[in-house]
Scaffold this motif. Structure first.
Motif, PDB file in Angstrom:
ATOM      1  N   LEU A  72       0.843  -1.193   0.000  1.00 50.17           N
ATOM      2  CA  LEU A  72       0.000   0.000   0.000  1.00 50.17           C
ATOM      3  C   LEU A  72       0.881   1.247   0.000  1.00 50.17           C
ATOM      4  O   LEU A  72       1.655   1.466   0.935  1.00 50.17           O
ATOM      5  CB  LEU A  72      -0.904   0.011   1.237  1.00 50.17           C
ATOM      6  CG  LEU A  72      -1.649  -1.294   1.557  1.00 50.17           C
ATOM      7  CD1 LEU A  72      -2.397  -1.166   2.868  1.00 50.17           C
ATOM      8  CD2 LEU A  72      -2.591  -1.677   0.425  1.00 50.17           C
ATOM      9  N   CYS A  74       1.143   5.051   0.564  1.00 51.98           N
ATOM     10  CA  CYS A  74       0.327   5.940   1.384  1.00 51.98           C
ATOM     11  C   CYS A  74       0.858   7.372   1.350  1.00 51.98           C
ATOM     12  O   CYS A  74       2.022   7.617   1.010  1.00 51.98           O
ATOM     13  CB  CYS A  74       0.317   5.469   2.836  1.00 51.98           C
ATOM     14  SG  CYS A  74      -0.088   3.725   3.057  1.00 51.98           S
ATOM     15  N   SER A  78       0.652   9.294   6.798  1.00 53.72           N
ATOM     16  CA  SER A  78      -0.453   8.403   7.179  1.00 53.72           C
ATOM     17  C   SER A  78      -0.070   6.932   7.245  1.00 53.72           C
ATOM     18  O   SER A  78      -0.848   6.119   7.751  1.00 53.72           O
ATOM     19  CB  SER A  78      -1.606   8.572   6.184  1.00 53.72           C
ATOM     20  OG  SER A  78      -1.193   8.168   4.885  1.00 53.72           O
ATOM     21  N   ALA A  79       1.097   6.562   6.748  1.00 54.52           N
ATOM     22  CA  ALA A  79       1.447   5.143   6.633  1.00 54.52           C
ATOM     23  C   ALA A  79       1.470   4.451   7.993  1.00 54.52           C
ATOM     24  O   ALA A  79       0.990   3.318   8.125  1.00 54.52           O
ATOM     25  CB  ALA A  79       2.801   4.997   5.941  1.00 54.52           C
ATOM     26  N   ILE A  82      -2.066   3.767   9.240  1.00 52.78           N
ATOM     27  CA  ILE A  82      -2.693   2.706   8.449  1.00 52.78           C
ATOM     28  C   ILE A  82      -2.123   1.342   8.835  1.00 52.78           C
ATOM     29  O   ILE A  82      -2.859   0.367   8.994  1.00 52.78           O
ATOM     30  CB  ILE A  82      -2.487   2.982   6.949  1.00 52.78           C
ATOM     31  CG1 ILE A  82      -3.352   4.169   6.521  1.00 52.78           C
ATOM     32  CG2 ILE A  82      -2.822   1.748   6.105  1.00 52.78           C
ATOM     33  CD1 ILE A  82      -3.067   4.673   5.130  1.00 52.78           C
ATOM     34  N   GLU A 103       5.214   3.403   2.565  1.00 51.05           N
ATOM     35  CA  GLU A 103       4.599   2.197   2.022  1.00 51.05           C
ATOM     36  C   GLU A 103       4.400   1.183   3.144  1.00 51.05           C
ATOM     37  O   GLU A 103       5.239   1.055   4.038  1.00 51.05           O
ATOM     38  CB  GLU A 103       5.464   1.600   0.918  1.00 51.05           C
ATOM     39  CG  GLU A 103       4.797   0.474   0.152  1.00 51.05           C
ATOM     40  CD  GLU A 103       5.606   0.025  -1.058  1.00 51.05           C
ATOM     41  OE1 GLU A 103       5.255  -1.011  -1.645  1.00 51.05           O
ATOM     42  OE2 GLU A 103       6.590   0.705  -1.407  1.00 51.05           O
ATOM     43  N   THR A 127     -10.128   4.226   1.818  1.00 52.04           N
ATOM     44  CA  THR A 127      -9.220   4.989   2.691  1.00 52.04           C
ATOM     45  C   THR A 127      -8.514   6.043   1.844  1.00 52.04           C
ATOM     46  O   THR A 127      -7.668   5.711   1.008  1.00 52.04           O
ATOM     47  CB  THR A 127      -8.190   4.046   3.345  1.00 52.04           C
ATOM     48  OG1 THR A 127      -8.886   3.009   4.053  1.00 52.04           O
ATOM     49  CG2 THR A 127      -7.310   4.809   4.327  1.00 52.04           C
ATOM     50  N   SER A 129      -6.155   8.226   2.212  1.00 50.36           N
ATOM     51  CA  SER A 129      -4.703   8.428   2.280  1.00 50.36           C
ATOM     52  C   SER A 129      -3.923   7.285   1.651  1.00 50.36           C
ATOM     53  O   SER A 129      -2.694   7.327   1.600  1.00 50.36           O
ATOM     54  CB  SER A 129      -4.260   8.622   3.730  1.00 50.36           C
ATOM     55  OG  SER A 129      -4.785   7.612   4.548  1.00 50.36           O
ATOM     56  N   ILE A 130      -4.610   6.229   1.179  1.00 44.98           N
ATOM     57  CA  ILE A 130      -3.951   5.154   0.427  1.00 44.98           C
ATOM     58  C   ILE A 130      -3.961   5.539  -1.045  1.00 44.98           C
ATOM     59  O   ILE A 130      -5.021   5.652  -1.664  1.00 44.98           O
ATOM     60  CB  ILE A 130      -4.644   3.800   0.651  1.00 44.98           C
ATOM     61  CG1 ILE A 130      -4.503   3.374   2.116  1.00 44.98           C
ATOM     62  CG2 ILE A 130      -4.029   2.736  -0.260  1.00 44.98           C
ATOM     63  CD1 ILE A 130      -5.182   2.060   2.447  1.00 44.98           C
TER      64      ILE A 130
END
Length: 324
Positions: A72, A74, A78-79, A82, A103, A127, A129-130
């Protein structure tokens, strides 16, 4: 013990638990040639100071359930959030922050097609922010899961391993799980070494019934007992995700060879742009480079390797929030 490399006896104890996570302290002590009290003390210290845990894990491959490796991309800030949110889910394992913290790598362990759809088609795409989702279905596992990593290092002799291997009832036919098994599985996911009286209390079934059913589940390979521990305590703090493209005709031979390398903690064939995914561990960055440029780099049939170091492991088998 965080940041401290364990000694030889601790490594042997971890290897013993990898062979049989429910072996009694007295049995392990007899095989290792030390006292029961020494084994019990070492185990409790590893649990308290290094977060070592024995847990029961669902064997998706044996149960015929799909498993996916996700990457993912991001938004930079935000990573971590998440990754932590994914780590709290019951259908994920092996989560790490990669690519300088932008990531997230994640392995799914869905219990049903609904779990898979909810995560891949529902939760993640919504989501904001992804930025990108790359999903690789696991087609065949070469190493990892019930295959123990310590077996590659020979901390225990073959005779010691044989003496520790659990005696399971004979089993034939496909692995299956019933609704009545759920309380037992849930208790063993919390603590794979829970005593039979504790399991009786958690399930409402007699100790003998619990013991028989646990033996059947393990014999069917529907579940296995895993040892969850931070690799840095055994001297391998550096890890990287490898996305490997092998020649189609060489896919199986490359995967089997990777499985035999002591640097490889996990290896599987996947669908997607690359056809193999692996996790490599090393004592330091120089060791990782030596592996990539040496044994892996010279492996016949390998066309391309993308190496992405893990910045931080968020979850292996179980999730433990960072200590404040």
């Amino acid at each position: 013990m965080d940041g401290h490399v364990v000694d030889e006896l601790d490594r042997k104890l971890l290897h013993a638990l990898e062979v049989d996570g429910r072996a009694s302290f007295s049995r392990i002590a007899a095989v290792l040639g030390v006292s029961d009290q020494t084994v019990a003390r070492r185990y409790r210290r590893l649990c308290a100071e290094s977060g070592v845990r024995v847990v029961m894990v669902r064997n998706a491959e044996q149960l015929g359930q799909d498993q996916w490796f996700l990457r993912l991309r991001c938004a930079p800030d935000s990573a971590e959030a998440i990754a932590d949110a994914l780590a709290r889910r019951r259908d994920t394992v092996w989560i790490g922050l990669m690519s300088g913290g932008t990531e997230v790598a994640c392995m799914t362990l869905p219990r049903s097609p609904g779990d898979h759809d909810e995560l891949l088609l529902g939760k993640l795409p919504r989501t904001p922010s992804i930025m990108e989702i790359r999903a690789h279905q696991i087609l065949h596992r070469f190493h990892g899961g019930p295959d123990g990593w310590f077996s590659k290092f020979g901390d225990l002799t073959p005779d010691q391993v044989a003496a520790l291997r659990p005696e399971l009832p004979p089993h034939s036919g496909p692995a299956h799980l019933t609704p009545e098994d759920e309380p037992l599985v849930a208790a063993l996911k919390r603590d794979g070494r829970a005593t039979y009286p504790e399991l009786q209390k958690a399930t409402g079934r007699s100790e003998s019934a619990v013991k028989r059913r646990l033996g059947t589940l393990l014999a069917s390979k529907a579940f296995y007992l895993d040892v969850d521990y931070p690799p840095e305590i055994v001297g391998f703090p550096v890890a990287a995700s490898l996305s490997i493209t092998a020649e189609p005709a060489a896919l199986h031979s490359v995967g089997e060879t990777l499985a035999g390398h002591h640097e490889i903690a996990f290896a599987a064939a996947t669908a997607g742009p690359s056809n193999l995914v692996a996790t490599a561990v090393a004592k330091d960055t120089a060791g990782l480079y030596a592996y990539l440029s040496g044994r892996l780099g010279s492996l016949e049939g390998v066309r391309h390797v993308e190496t992405t170091p893990f910045l931080r492991r968020v979850k292996q088998v179980t999730y433990r929030p960072l200590r404040g």
